[in-house]
Scaffold this motif. Structure first.
Motif, PDB file in Angstrom:
ATOM      1  N   SER A  83       0.807  -1.221   0.000  1.00 40.87           N
ATOM      2  CA  SER A  83       0.000   0.000   0.000  1.00 40.87           C
ATOM      3  C   SER A  83       0.844   1.278   0.000  1.00 40.87           C
ATOM      4  O   SER A  83       0.304   2.379  -0.185  1.00 40.87           O
ATOM      5  N   ASP A  84       2.137   1.158   0.213  1.00 41.42           N
ATOM      6  CA  ASP A  84       3.036   2.332   0.157  1.00 41.42           C
ATOM      7  C   ASP A  84       3.425   2.690  -1.275  1.00 41.42           C
ATOM      8  O   ASP A  84       4.094   3.701  -1.503  1.00 41.42           O
ATOM      9  N   SER A  85       3.048   1.866  -2.228  1.00 46.71           N
ATOM     10  CA  SER A  85       3.370   2.133  -3.627  1.00 46.71           C
ATOM     11  C   SER A  85       2.739   3.451  -4.059  1.00 46.71           C
ATOM     12  O   SER A  85       1.522   3.630  -3.976  1.00 46.71           O
ATOM     13  N   ALA A  86       3.566   4.381  -4.492  1.00 48.09           N
ATOM     14  CA  ALA A  86       3.126   5.740  -4.817  1.00 48.09           C
ATOM     15  C   ALA A  86       4.334   6.510  -5.336  1.00 48.09           C
ATOM     16  O   ALA A  86       5.433   5.968  -5.436  1.00 48.09           O
ATOM     17  N   VAL A  87       4.106   7.779  -5.639  1.00 49.82           N
ATOM     18  CA  VAL A  87       5.211   8.676  -5.987  1.00 49.82           C
ATOM     19  C   VAL A  87       5.452   9.603  -4.802  1.00 49.82           C
ATOM     20  O   VAL A  87       4.507  10.195  -4.268  1.00 49.82           O
ATOM     21  N   TYR A  88       6.694   9.742  -4.410  1.00 50.83           N
ATOM     22  CA  TYR A  88       7.074  10.544  -3.250  1.00 50.83           C
ATOM     23  C   TYR A  88       7.839  11.779  -3.716  1.00 50.83           C
ATOM     24  O   TYR A  88       8.795  11.676  -4.489  1.00 50.83           O
ATOM     25  N   PHE A  89       7.397  12.943  -3.222  1.00 53.69           N
ATOM     26  CA  PHE A  89       8.010  14.217  -3.593  1.00 53.69           C
ATOM     27  C   PHE A  89       8.629  14.871  -2.367  1.00 53.69           C
ATOM     28  O   PHE A  89       7.957  15.042  -1.339  1.00 53.69           O
ATOM     29  N   CYS A  90       9.870  15.253  -2.501  1.00 53.53           N
ATOM     30  CA  CYS A  90      10.535  16.080  -1.509  1.00 53.53           C
ATOM     31  C   CYS A  90      10.333  17.539  -1.904  1.00 53.53           C
ATOM     32  O   CYS A  90      10.347  17.876  -3.107  1.00 53.53           O
ATOM     33  N   ALA A  91      10.140  18.412  -0.934  1.00 54.29           N
ATOM     34  CA  ALA A  91       9.893  19.819  -1.249  1.00 54.29           C
ATOM     35  C   ALA A  91      10.435  20.712  -0.151  1.00 54.29           C
ATOM     36  O   ALA A  91      10.592  20.283   0.994  1.00 54.29           O
ATOM     37  N   LEU A  92      10.708  21.949  -0.506  1.00 53.34           N
ATOM     38  CA  LEU A  92      11.096  22.942   0.490  1.00 53.34           C
ATOM     39  C   LEU A  92      10.207  24.161   0.348  1.00 53.34           C
ATOM     40  O   LEU A  92       9.687  24.463  -0.728  1.00 53.34           O
ATOM     41  N   SER A  93      10.057  24.839   1.469  1.00 52.68           N
ATOM     42  CA  SER A  93       9.219  26.020   1.532  1.00 52.68           C
ATOM     43  C   SER A  93      10.100  27.220   1.816  1.00 52.68           C
ATOM     44  O   SER A  93      10.820  27.240   2.811  1.00 52.68           O
ATOM     45  N   ASP A  94      10.028  28.187   0.917  1.00 55.96           N
ATOM     46  CA  ASP A  94      10.835  29.390   1.036  1.00 55.96           C
ATOM     47  C   ASP A  94      10.092  30.378   1.922  1.00 55.96           C
ATOM     48  O   ASP A  94       9.221  31.097   1.454  1.00 55.96           O
ATOM     49  N   GLN A  95      10.446  30.413   3.176  1.00 54.65           N
ATOM     50  CA  GLN A  95       9.683  31.237   4.110  1.00 54.65           C
ATOM     51  C   GLN A  95       9.826  32.724   3.813  1.00 54.65           C
ATOM     52  O   GLN A  95       8.984  33.515   4.168  1.00 54.65           O
ATOM     53  N   GLY A  96      10.890  33.070   3.114  1.00 52.68           N
ATOM     54  CA  GLY A  96      11.055  34.468   2.763  1.00 52.68           C
ATOM     55  C   GLY A  96      10.317  34.843   1.502  1.00 52.68           C
ATOM     56  O   GLY A  96      10.285  36.007   1.114  1.00 52.68           O
ATOM     57  N   GLY A  97       9.722  33.857   0.858  1.00 53.25           N
ATOM     58  CA  GLY A  97       9.044  34.102  -0.415  1.00 53.25           C
ATOM     59  C   GLY A  97       7.602  33.696  -0.397  1.00 53.25           C
ATOM     60  O   GLY A  97       7.087  33.161  -1.376  1.00 53.25           O
ATOM     61  N   GLY A  98       6.923  33.915   0.723  1.00 54.34           N
ATOM     62  CA  GLY A  98       5.506  33.596   0.801  1.00 54.34           C
ATOM     63  C   GLY A  98       5.224  32.116   0.886  1.00 54.34           C
ATOM     64  O   GLY A  98       4.135  31.671   0.540  1.00 54.34           O
ATOM     65  N   ASN A  99       6.205  31.342   1.317  1.00 56.84           N
ATOM     66  CA  ASN A  99       6.043  29.896   1.484  1.00 56.84           C
ATOM     67  C   ASN A  99       5.792  29.165   0.182  1.00 56.84           C
ATOM     68  O   ASN A  99       5.158  28.107   0.171  1.00 56.84           O
TER      69      ASN A  99
END
Lengths: 113, 114
Positions: A83-99
């Motif tokens: 059930s873990d089969s999926a696509v996984y995305f890593c991401a970052l949030s630029d807190q200085g740029g409106g997230n």
């Protein structure tokens, strides 16, 4: 500018195997880091997050630790299920740029019996 | 649990036609985002709203794309005319405030341009 690099997939594992999906980032300042999961035909679901260095995010058996010294946020799970089969995305949030979120290209995980 | 709603889920259109997508964010969320996700890639931000105001549309192709959030609640993204390269998943997300880092995504609209 900000960027996120993930290991390419697909990653194919047997059920109960150990999972690692590598993620490294480039950012100015101190971003928050995220893992999102996308099941076929669906939108993105937040899996876990970490907002500062050395924080560990965890959810549903998945973990990732914010490593500022190596600019990494690798996703791990001790025992994967079909059930873990999926696509996984890593991401970052630029807190200085409106997230604004900057995503990696995604890593497809396939878990087989 | 509150969710972000999007419609339609799927849209097939011919090039040069106009298309529109609708998004209803989680109640009380002031910040709304539209992302485009091309098959095999991560989502990319098209436009960000704070209430009814656009705060970032630097990646929006303004010659053909427009977005509005007239009352600061739901939002519409329009493409006119659609091109073959616009085939993608269009995702809407919302967050409580611009300073809040967690974004919640809707199920997306899958656009196919023929």
């Amino acid at each position: 500018g900000n960027s996120v690099t993930q290991m390419e997939g697909p990653v194919t594992l047997s059920e109960e195997a150990f999972l690692t999906i590598n993620c490294t980032y480039t950012a100015t300042g101190y971003p928050s880091l995220f893992w999102y999961v996308q099941y076929p035909g669906e939108g993105l679901q937040l899996l876990l997050k970490a907002t500062k260095a050395d924080d560990k995010g965890s959810n549903k058996g998945f973990e990732a630790t914010y490593r500022k010294e190596t600019t990494s946020f690798h996703l791990e799970k001790g025992s994967v299920q079909v059930s873990d089969s999926a696509v996984y995305f890593c991401a970052l949030s630029d807190q200085g740029g409106g997230n604004k979120l900057t995503f990696g290209t995604g890593t497809q995980l396939k878990v087989e019996l | 649990e509150a969710e972000v709603a999007q419609s339609p889920r799927y849209k097939i259109t011919e090039k040069s036609q106009a298309v529109a997508f609708w998004c209803d964010p989680i109640s009380g969320h002031a910040t709304l985002y539209w992302y485009r996700q091309i098959l095999g890639q991560g989502p990319e931000l098209l436009v960000q709203f704070q209430d009814e105001s656009v705060v970032d549309d630097s990646q929006l192709p303004k010659d053909r794309f427009s977005a509005e959030r007239l009352k600061g609640v739901d939002s519409t993204l329009k493409i006119q005319p659609a091109e073959l390269g616009d085939s993608a998943m269009y995702l809407c997300a919302s967050s409580l405030a611009r300073e809040t880092d967690t974004q919640y995504f809707g199920p997306g609209t899958r656009l196919t341009v023929l």
